[in-house]
Design an enzyme around this catalytic site. Structure first.
Site, PDB file in Angstrom:
ATOM      1  N   LYS A 103     -41.719 -13.896  53.093  1.00 54.14           N
ATOM      2  CA  LYS A 103     -42.263 -15.569  53.282  1.00 54.14           C
ATOM      3  C   LYS A 103     -43.603 -15.226  53.855  1.00 54.14           C
ATOM      4  O   LYS A 103     -44.501 -15.939  53.443  1.00 54.14           O
ATOM      5  CB  LYS A 103     -41.389 -16.057  54.085  1.00 54.14           C
ATOM      6  CG  LYS A 103     -40.098 -16.650  53.425  1.00 54.14           C
ATOM      7  CD  LYS A 103     -39.485 -17.745  54.274  1.00 54.14           C
ATOM      8  CE  LYS A 103     -38.104 -17.918  53.763  1.00 54.14           C
ATOM      9  NZ  LYS A 103     -37.124 -18.815  54.749  1.00 54.14           N
ATOM     10  N   LYS A 115     -34.620 -11.823  62.247  1.00 59.65           N
ATOM     11  CA  LYS A 115     -33.807 -13.127  62.257  1.00 59.65           C
ATOM     12  C   LYS A 115     -32.694 -12.553  63.386  1.00 59.65           C
ATOM     13  O   LYS A 115     -32.520 -11.523  63.676  1.00 59.65           O
ATOM     14  CB  LYS A 115     -33.076 -13.028  61.062  1.00 59.65           C
ATOM     15  CG  LYS A 115     -32.455 -14.458  60.538  1.00 59.65           C
ATOM     16  CD  LYS A 115     -33.467 -15.459  60.245  1.00 59.65           C
ATOM     17  CE  LYS A 115     -33.109 -16.929  59.775  1.00 59.65           C
ATOM     18  NZ  LYS A 115     -34.180 -17.567  59.426  1.00 59.65           N
ATOM     19  N   SER A 357     -44.343 -22.904  62.271  1.00 62.38           N
ATOM     20  CA  SER A 357     -43.927 -22.212  63.328  1.00 62.38           C
ATOM     21  C   SER A 357     -45.445 -21.438  63.853  1.00 62.38           C
ATOM     22  O   SER A 357     -45.573 -21.048  65.158  1.00 62.38           O
ATOM     23  CB  SER A 357     -42.853 -21.370  63.466  1.00 62.38           C
ATOM     24  OG  SER A 357     -41.640 -22.146  63.448  1.00 62.38           O
TER      25      SER A 357
END
Length: 425
Positions: A103, A115, A357
């Site tokens: 991404k 993650k 973000s």
């Protein structure tokens, strides 16, 4: 406390890491990169497994399993959410970190992917227990995270309050104020306007690009959204405002379908903090039945693996947009191509969250905060440019949008790794 949720479901088997690796290999072969690039990118550079002892409200001490995966930091610090879910597995966390790297590559952000996750069911925990667990996780991973190392964010079953507790714990450990340590924070602690709705708006802007590409006005589209949590509910609201016909929605208990369009304002007003609303109706469909209903656009916005070999032949949509992570399995991609269903992949469609973000991190570093209008404008610009890059790549290599998205994501990571001398090609 409302938490970000797309419904808790028990998965029979987690194949997410294998799915990531299989498509990664296919895209690397199209690029004609050597095998060492695949070997380097197929698993995280770092993976930390932690045990978090938490005192529960009844006085007992319970051990919680937690994870943090950092896929690749060649292009910059790693970035990725933390999920609280009973089905969190090491394989899932590793796959999600890899997808996050892609991404960031697709959207040209100066990050690699990460993650985190904790095996727990937050619905069965009190606020004080959730706070202790959030702080315990930060203490457990504090040596490998930070505003120039690895920046966490909300994910499934976590929200801005949990991010606030984590920020406070990190500040206590480091003994200085560090708002750039974590994103998805409350506005009063340095959060960004537009962050809560970023993923939904990113999906919406992607749909608008598809609308132009297919010459299908959004006002005429019949849309089914599987999942009515943070992403699905905001998306339903935006589509309703644009006069699209949302004919189906679902939560973890079931689905609702009306070919004439659902009363979205009523559903939004009456959903609970976990996105559940179907319990208010005497009759509802199963999630599986809803996926197979006729529509123009199907948007899985819940969990992984819901479109698979058992149901792909029965899909009645023209466009499938992956708002969730990994909702379609690799074995269905060829069948979707044969059926003429345009698949917009998750690593493109749901990248709005990491884009905003990044904007939040930039604002924290600058000490200067943007208006919501500016955030939305820059989000739309970046995701539109990313969509066009992926679409043109699909045309150039004669591959579907899924492979094209992987190609675009891989290029930046691989080039940054090559320039550092980590791989050679």
């Amino acid at each position: 406390m409302a938490v970000k949720t797309e419904g808790i479901k028990k998965r029979e088997k987690d194949n997410s890491l294998q799915e990531f690796q299989d498509i990664l290999k296919e895209a690397i072969d199209v690029l004609d990169y050597p095998d060492q690039v695949f070997d380097f990118l197929k698993t995280p550079m770092r993976f930390l497994e932690v045990c978090i002892p938490i005192q529960m409200d009844n006085g007992e001490t319970r051990m919680f399993q937690g994870y943090r995966a950092q896929h690749n930091d060649a292009a910059g610090p790693t970035k990725g959410g933390i999920r609280f879910h009973p089905d969190v597995t090491p394989e899932e966390v590793k796959a999600l970190a890899g997808w996050m790297s892609l991404k960031c590559g697709i959207t040209d952000l100066p990050y690699g992917g990460a993650k985190g996750g904790i095996v727990c069911d937050p619905r069965q925990m009190s606020l004080s227990e959730l706070e202790r667990l959030s702080r315990g996780y930060v203490r457990a991973v504090s040596q490998i995270v930070g505003p120039t190392k690895d920046i966490p964010a909300p994910d499934m079953y976590t929200n801005s309050q949990i991010m606030a507790w984590m920020l406070d714990e990190y500040d206590h450990i480091r003994e200085f104020d560090s708002p750039g340590f974590i994103t998805g924070k409350p506005l009063s602690l340095g959060g960004s306007k537009g962050r809560e709705t970023a993923t939904s708006k990113g999906v919406l802007y992607t749909l608008q690009m598809v609308s132009d590409l297919k010459k299908m006005p959004i006002q005429d589209m019949r849309v089914i959204i599987q999942g009515f949590g943070n992403v699905g509910s905001y998306l339903a609201m935006y589509l309703h405002e644009l006069e699209a016909k949302v004919v189906g929605i679902s939560d973890e208990l079931g689905g609702l379908y009306d070919p004439n369009g659902l009363d979205i304002p009523y559903l939004l007003e009456n959903r609970d903090s976990y996105g559940v609303v179907t319990n208010l109706f005497k009759e509802s469909l199963s999630n599986q039945e809803l996926l197979e209903k006729e529509c123009d656009v199907l948007i899985p916005a819940a969990i992984s693996g819901v479109i698979n070999k058992d149901n792909v032949e029965r899909l009645q949509c023209k466009i499938l947009i992956e708002a969730a992570n990994g909702p379609t399995t690799k074995e269905t991609i060829k069948i979707l191509d044969e059926k003429g269903i345009l698949l917009v992949p998750d690593i493109l469609a749901n990248s709005g969250g990491v884009i905003v973000s990044y904007f939040e991190w930039c604002q924290n570093n600058q000490g200067y905060y943007w208006t919501e209008e500016l955030v939305d404008k820059r989000l739309k610009e970046k995701i539109t440019a990313s969509f066009l890059n992926v679409y043109h790549t699909s045309q150039k290599f004669s591959v579907n949008m899924k492979i094209a998205a992987y190609i675009e994501g891989i290029r930046k990571i691989a080039e940054a790794s090559r320039l550092r001398g980590w791989v050679r090609f």
